[in-house]
Design an enzyme around this catalytic site. Structure first.
Site, PDB file in Angstrom:
ATOM      1  N   ASN A 299      -5.494   3.645  11.069  1.00  0.00           N
ATOM      2  CA  ASN A 299      -4.721   2.506  11.565  1.00  0.00           C
ATOM      3  C   ASN A 299      -4.512   2.538  13.079  1.00  0.00           C
ATOM      4  O   ASN A 299      -4.372   1.499  13.705  1.00  0.00           O
ATOM      5  CB  ASN A 299      -3.359   2.429  10.853  1.00  0.00           C
ATOM      6  CG  ASN A 299      -2.687   3.764  10.708  1.00  0.00           C
ATOM      7  OD1 ASN A 299      -3.246   4.702  10.158  1.00  0.00           O
ATOM      8  ND2 ASN A 299      -1.481   3.875  11.229  1.00  0.00           N
TER       9      ASN A 299
ATOM     10  N   CYS B  67       9.010   6.358  18.388  1.00  0.00           N
ATOM     11  CA  CYS B  67      10.404   6.708  18.638  1.00  0.00           C
ATOM     12  C   CYS B  67      10.945   7.497  17.455  1.00  0.00           C
ATOM     13  O   CYS B  67      10.957   7.010  16.344  1.00  0.00           O
ATOM     14  CB  CYS B  67      11.232   5.439  18.771  1.00  0.00           C
ATOM     15  SG  CYS B  67      11.229   4.808  20.422  1.00  0.00           S
TER      16      CYS B  67
ATOM     17  N   THR C 299       8.085  -7.220 -12.863  1.00  0.00           N
ATOM     18  CA  THR C 299       7.588  -8.608 -12.880  1.00  0.00           C
ATOM     19  C   THR C 299       6.626  -8.819 -11.720  1.00  0.00           C
ATOM     20  O   THR C 299       6.924  -8.443 -10.581  1.00  0.00           O
ATOM     21  CB  THR C 299       8.778  -9.583 -12.753  1.00  0.00           C
ATOM     22  OG1 THR C 299       9.628  -9.368 -13.877  1.00  0.00           O
ATOM     23  CG2 THR C 299       8.325 -11.024 -12.698  1.00  0.00           C
TER      24      THR C 299
ATOM     25  N   HIS D 254      -1.189  -7.910   3.360  1.00  0.00           N
ATOM     26  CA  HIS D 254      -0.741  -8.358   4.689  1.00  0.00           C
ATOM     27  C   HIS D 254      -1.555  -7.795   5.847  1.00  0.00           C
ATOM     28  O   HIS D 254      -1.258  -8.076   7.006  1.00  0.00           O
ATOM     29  CB  HIS D 254       0.753  -8.080   4.891  1.00  0.00           C
ATOM     30  CG  HIS D 254       1.121  -6.677   5.213  1.00  0.00           C
ATOM     31  ND1 HIS D 254       1.409  -6.252   6.478  1.00  0.00           N
ATOM     32  CD2 HIS D 254       1.261  -5.588   4.429  1.00  0.00           C
ATOM     33  CE1 HIS D 254       1.733  -4.970   6.462  1.00  0.00           C
ATOM     34  NE2 HIS D 254       1.642  -4.540   5.213  1.00  0.00           N
TER      35      HIS D 254
ATOM     36  N   GLN E 162      -6.827  -0.441   6.110  1.00  0.00           N
ATOM     37  CA  GLN E 162      -7.320  -1.029   7.360  1.00  0.00           C
ATOM     38  C   GLN E 162      -8.787  -1.456   7.270  1.00  0.00           C
ATOM     39  O   GLN E 162      -9.299  -2.067   8.194  1.00  0.00           O
ATOM     40  CB  GLN E 162      -7.139  -0.038   8.517  1.00  0.00           C
ATOM     41  CG  GLN E 162      -5.681   0.289   8.808  1.00  0.00           C
ATOM     42  CD  GLN E 162      -4.892  -0.879   9.410  1.00  0.00           C
ATOM     43  OE1 GLN E 162      -5.466  -1.895   9.821  1.00  0.00           O
ATOM     44  NE2 GLN E 162      -3.585  -0.745   9.456  1.00  0.00           N
TER      45      GLN E 162
ATOM     46  N   ALA F 126       0.812  -1.225   0.000  1.00  0.00           N
ATOM     47  CA  ALA F 126       0.000   0.000   0.000  1.00  0.00           C
ATOM     48  C   ALA F 126       0.838   1.265   0.000  1.00  0.00           C
ATOM     49  O   ALA F 126       0.399   2.294  -0.483  1.00  0.00           O
ATOM     50  CB  ALA F 126      -0.945  -0.009   1.195  1.00  0.00           C
ATOM     51  N   THR F 127       2.051   1.196   0.533  1.00  0.00           N
ATOM     52  CA  THR F 127       2.905   2.393   0.483  1.00  0.00           C
ATOM     53  C   THR F 127       3.104   2.786  -0.975  1.00  0.00           C
ATOM     54  O   THR F 127       2.952   3.963  -1.349  1.00  0.00           O
ATOM     55  CB  THR F 127       4.263   2.104   1.157  1.00  0.00           C
ATOM     56  OG1 THR F 127       4.021   1.740   2.510  1.00  0.00           O
ATOM     57  CG2 THR F 127       5.176   3.313   1.113  1.00  0.00           C
TER      58      THR F 127
HETATM   59  N1  PLP Z   1      -1.678   2.792   4.945  1.00  0.00           N
HETATM   60  C1  PLP Z   1      -2.113   2.381   6.149  1.00  0.00           C
HETATM   61  C2  PLP Z   1      -3.335   2.987   6.748  1.00  0.00           C
HETATM   62  C3  PLP Z   1      -1.406   1.380   6.842  1.00  0.00           C
HETATM   63  O1  PLP Z   1      -1.844   0.990   8.043  1.00  0.00           O
HETATM   64  C4  PLP Z   1      -0.255   0.821   6.244  1.00  0.00           C
HETATM   65  C5  PLP Z   1       0.543  -0.201   6.951  1.00  0.00           C
HETATM   66  O2  PLP Z   1       1.030   0.015   8.033  1.00  0.00           O
HETATM   67  C6  PLP Z   1       0.147   1.288   4.980  1.00  0.00           C
HETATM   68  C7  PLP Z   1      -0.590   2.265   4.366  1.00  0.00           C
HETATM   69  C8  PLP Z   1       1.352   0.727   4.295  1.00  0.00           C
HETATM   70  O3  PLP Z   1       1.079  -0.532   3.724  1.00  0.00           O
HETATM   71  P1  PLP Z   1       2.233  -1.489   3.237  1.00  0.00           P
HETATM   72  O4  PLP Z   1       2.851  -2.071   4.458  1.00  0.00           O
HETATM   73  O5  PLP Z   1       1.554  -2.531   2.381  1.00  0.00           O
HETATM   74  O6  PLP Z   1       3.197  -0.704   2.430  1.00  0.00           O
END
Ligand code: PLP
Length: 408
Positions: A155, A331, A244, A205, A183, A75-76
């Site tokens: 989250n 932190c 890929t 994940h 989430q 998702a990042t």
């Molecule tokens: N966006 C939210 C709200 C998340 O909780 C997370 C994961 O911690 C991410 C994005 C990032 O997802 P990924 O770990 O698949 O890059």
């Protein structure tokens, strides 16, 4: 291996893979080793078929066309592709994006990069429940606004934003709507089309699939949305994301989506009962317990709780050999900062630092919750008994009114 009891209540950080997901993935590491882009032999065809099947399973979960799913590494990457990809693609139309202060760092950092590239970003506040104000959102829209980015569920607190109402505002003003729905997908019903969401990021994940694979939903019709690729190469994923494909990962993502569709309702009903039990019993056993975020609009498996006058990180150390949770402190290199999400809800540093996030999951058992209630009650009581601040509080001193002097 230790024979200590281990309890995992950090499912918002990541979920364990469902064994049924792992079983589905295994053949694609060895028996079906092809590259899904190899169009000229059976190994490639088998891999492509598996990817197509998974794309259907995922599309089915969120009720979209499989052609609208772009696979990414997580998702990042999907957040970055949505924000930067829209910014570049629609730059002739405008350069203004609206988002919220409580978004995930993947969104906030991408927005900061966009600002460095010349874009303008408005960061909306939230109220003490973690919800945005729809009037403020609408008032922030200008003729340069190209995108509104609001996460489906937070989250840290699990708070769910009024997505449909935001979708209506976007529709009214002809602005694209992007949501980081990491989430929410797989845990509660998420239907971007019905909600008016045009782009949506999610990841395997957090829904009992493997790490390192995610997706961006990109609406194809009414409106036809396009994003500029951020990773260039062989033109995979309809030119929007080269590289890929992670075939075993995508197969696992597909299986996880299929299971979520079938089991989401029963998981949610069971977990919300356990979550409510956790909150109720902790509040009954201990004084000065605060639930953070809207209790009416939140995910069924998340509890974000502050134990006033107890330092969350310290509290976690009393049981983190056995119980995995998260604290409301982050932190940084120099210090322990309170969570920016909780600060945005208006929590003072003390309450933010004293918070713990419990996120339950498909494999959480009632006895895990019972054990956690007992250990937390012991841990908080123990720490408060050692604390001079707690003693002052019990003597009736108004701790919040004290002006603490500095040593220098
Ligand atoms: N966006 C939210 C709200 C998340 O909780 C997370 C994961 O911690 C991410 C994005 C990032 O997802 P990924 O770990 O698949 O890059």
């Amino acid at each position: 291996m230790t024979n200590k009891r281990l309890i995992y209540l950090d499912n918002n950080a990541t979920t364990p893979c469902d064994p049924r997901v792992v079983d589905a993935m295994v053949p694609y590491f060895y028996e079906v080793p092809g590259n899904a882009a190899s169009r000229n032999h059976p190994f490639g065809w088998a891999a492509e078929e598996a990817v197509d099947y998974a794309r259907d399973q995922i599309a089915d979960l969120i009720n979209v066309d499989p052609k609208e799913i772009i696979f990414t590494s997580g998702a990042t990457e999907a957040d970055n592709l949505a924000l930067k990809g829209v910014y570049e693609m629609y730059s002739r139309k405008g350069n203004h994006i609206i988002t919220v202060k409580t978004e995930h760092k993947a969104v906030l950092d991408a927005c900061q990069k966009i600002e460095k590239m010349g874009g303008q970003v408005t960061y909306l506040d939230v109220d003490d429940k973690g919800l945005i104000n729809l009037e403020e959102l609408e008032a922030a829209i200008t003729d340069k606004t190209i995108l509104i980015s609001v996460m489906w569920a937070n989250n840290e607190t699990g708070v769910i934003q009024p997505m449909k109402a935001i979708g209506e505002i976007c529709e009214k003003h002809g602005v694209l709507f992007f949501s980081d729905a990491v989430q929410a997908v797989g845990k509660i019903p998420v239907d971007p089309k019905e909600t008016g969401v045009h782009l949506m990021a999610f990841t395997a994940h957090k829904m009992y699939g493997p790490k390192g694979v995610g997706a961006l939903f990109v609406n194809r019709k009414k409106p036809r949305v396009k994003v500029t690729a951020q990773v260039d190469g062989g033109g995979h994923e309809r030119g929007m994301r080269s590289g890929t494909l992670n075939v075993p990962g995508i197969v696992g993502f597909g299986k996880a989506a299929e299971l979520a569709k079938k089991e989401m309702a029963q998981d949610a009903a069971r977990l919300s009962k356990l979550r409510d039990k956790l909150e109720k019993e902790l509040s009954a056993n201990l004084e000065e317990v605060y639930i953070n975020g809207s209790v009416e609009n939140r995910m069924p498996h998340v509890a974000n709780v502050s134990f006033k006058h107890v330092e969350g990180e310290g509290l976690m150390m009393t049981f983190n050999q056995e119980i995995a949770v998260s604290s409301g402190s982050a932190c940084t290199s120099a210090s322990l900062e309170p969570s920016y999400v909780l600060v945005a809800l208006g929590l003072g540093d003390d309450l933010a630092h004293s918070s713990i996030r419990f996120s339950l999951g498909r494999f959480t058992k009632e006895e895990d919750v019972d054990y956690t209630i007992a250990e937390l009650t012991k841990g908080v009581t123990h720490m408060r008994n050692l604390s001079p601040i707690w003693e002052m509080y019990k003597e009736g001193v108004d701790i919040d009114a004290i002006e603490w002097g500095s040593e220098h």
